[in-house]
Design an enzyme around this catalytic site. Sequence first.
Site, short mmCIF file in Angstrom:
data_model
loop_
_atom_site.label_atom_id
_atom_site.label_comp_id
_atom_site.label_asym_id
_atom_site.label_seq_id
_atom_site.Cartn_x
_atom_site.Cartn_y
_atom_site.Cartn_z
N TRP A 124 25.34 91.14 39.19
CA TRP A 124 26.09 92.34 39.61
C TRP A 124 26.68 92.18 41.01
O TRP A 124 27.47 93.00 41.43
CB TRP A 124 25.17 93.57 39.59
CG TRP A 124 24.84 94.09 38.23
CD1 TRP A 124 25.35 93.67 37.02
CD2 TRP A 124 23.92 95.15 37.93
NE1 TRP A 124 24.80 94.41 36.01
CE2 TRP A 124 23.92 95.32 36.53
CE3 TRP A 124 23.08 95.96 38.72
CZ2 TRP A 124 23.12 96.27 35.90
CZ3 TRP A 124 22.28 96.91 38.08
CH2 TRP A 124 22.30 97.06 36.70
N LYS A 125 26.22 91.16 41.74
CA LYS A 125 26.65 90.98 43.15
C LYS A 125 26.39 92.30 43.91
O LYS A 125 25.41 92.97 43.62
CB LYS A 125 28.09 90.51 43.20
CG LYS A 125 28.31 89.26 42.32
CD LYS A 125 29.61 88.56 42.54
CE LYS A 125 29.68 87.33 41.64
NZ LYS A 125 30.86 86.53 41.84
N HIS A 152 23.82 80.75 45.46
CA HIS A 152 25.14 81.16 44.96
C HIS A 152 26.20 80.75 45.98
O HIS A 152 25.97 80.80 47.18
CB HIS A 152 25.17 82.67 44.73
CG HIS A 152 26.37 83.10 43.95
ND1 HIS A 152 27.61 83.22 44.53
CD2 HIS A 152 26.54 83.37 42.63
CE1 HIS A 152 28.48 83.57 43.59
NE2 HIS A 152 27.86 83.67 42.44
N SER A 212 34.45 83.35 35.89
CA SER A 212 35.45 84.01 35.03
C SER A 212 35.09 83.92 33.54
O SER A 212 35.97 83.81 32.69
CB SER A 212 36.85 83.45 35.29
OG SER A 212 37.24 83.74 36.63
N GLY A 224 29.67 87.42 36.23
CA GLY A 224 29.92 88.37 37.31
C GLY A 224 30.65 89.60 36.80
O GLY A 224 30.04 90.49 36.19
P1 13P Z 1 32.83 86.11 37.85
O1 13P Z 1 32.27 86.15 36.45
O2 13P Z 1 33.24 87.46 38.35
O3 13P Z 1 33.91 85.07 37.98
O4 13P Z 1 31.64 85.67 38.81
C1 13P Z 1 30.90 84.56 38.46
C2 13P Z 1 29.73 84.46 39.36
O5 13P Z 1 29.86 84.21 40.55
C3 13P Z 1 28.41 84.72 38.77
O6 13P Z 1 27.40 84.35 39.66
#
Ligand code: 13P
Length: 248
Positions: A11-12, A97, A209, A230
Site C-alpha cells: 500500500w506504500k 524497497h 506496474s 503497488g
Molecule cells: P506499482 O505496482 O505501483 O508499480 O508499485 C510496485 C511496487 O513498488 C511494489 O512494491
Amino acid sequence: MNRKPLFAANWKMHKTPPQAAEYVSLFWGAAEALVPRADIVLCAPFVDLETLRLELAPSSVKIGAQDCYYEKEGAFTGEVSVPMLAALGVAYCIVGHSERRRLFAETDEAVARKTAALLAGQITPIVCVGESLEEKQQDLTVQRVSSQVRAALGDLKAEERGKIVIAYEPIWAIGSGLADDPASANATIAMIRATLEGLQSARILYGGSMNVSNCAAFCAQQEIDGGLVGSASLDARTFVQLIKSTLA
Ligand code: 13P
C-alpha cells in the site's frame, strides 16, 4: 519445485486505519476463497497494522509491514522493531524497497541486517532488488541485481534463504505503467535463483506496474511465483480480480 503463489499488496504511504478497515470489509471474503491456492498478504503502514490484526482476525490473509529496524529495542527514535511487529501478528515484512534505498538512504548492509533480524523473529522478509533505468540501458541488470542478492542474503544459511521471499522490481517499472516483459523478468528471476544456494525453493515475485491485464502473463512464467503489487492493490476489488486472473 512446488512453490505456492504469493500475492503481496504494497500500500506504500496510503490508507488511514478507517480506510484500512473499509478495505478489509470489501476484501477478505473474496480473498479467503483464494487462499487455498495462493498466499495473500497486505503490507500496510505501521499505523494500520493493529486495525488489520483486528479486522483480519477471522481470515487467512496475512499481515505485512513495509520496513523494520534490526535492533530489538533502544534509543532509535522513530524506528519499529521486529518483536513489535511480531506482537501485532505481522507475518511478512518488506525490506530494501527501492523507494527506501533511494529516498531514505537504505544500504545493502542495513537490508542484510533487517533480513537476518526478521528471520530470527519468525517474520518472513520480502527482500526487494532491482536495477535502475541507467543500469538497464548499460546492460548492468545482472551485475546490479546479483550484487544486491548476495549482499542481502550471502551470510545466511541455504535453508534460511529457502524461507525468504525476493521481489524483483525493476526501478523503472515501478509506478510508471511500463511493466517489464514477462519473459525478460523470468530470465532475471532465473538468474536470481541461481545466484546462491537455497534460492531454488524461495518464492520470487515480480513487481512494477503489475495489473489485472498483465498479471497472468507474469505468473505463467516458470520462475515467477506471484507479485508485489503497488497501485493495483489499493482498490480491494481490483486486487482480488488481479489474483483471480492468475488462478483461472
Ligand atoms: P506499482 O505496482 O505501483 O508499480 O508499485 C510496485 C511496487 O513498488 C511494489 O512494491
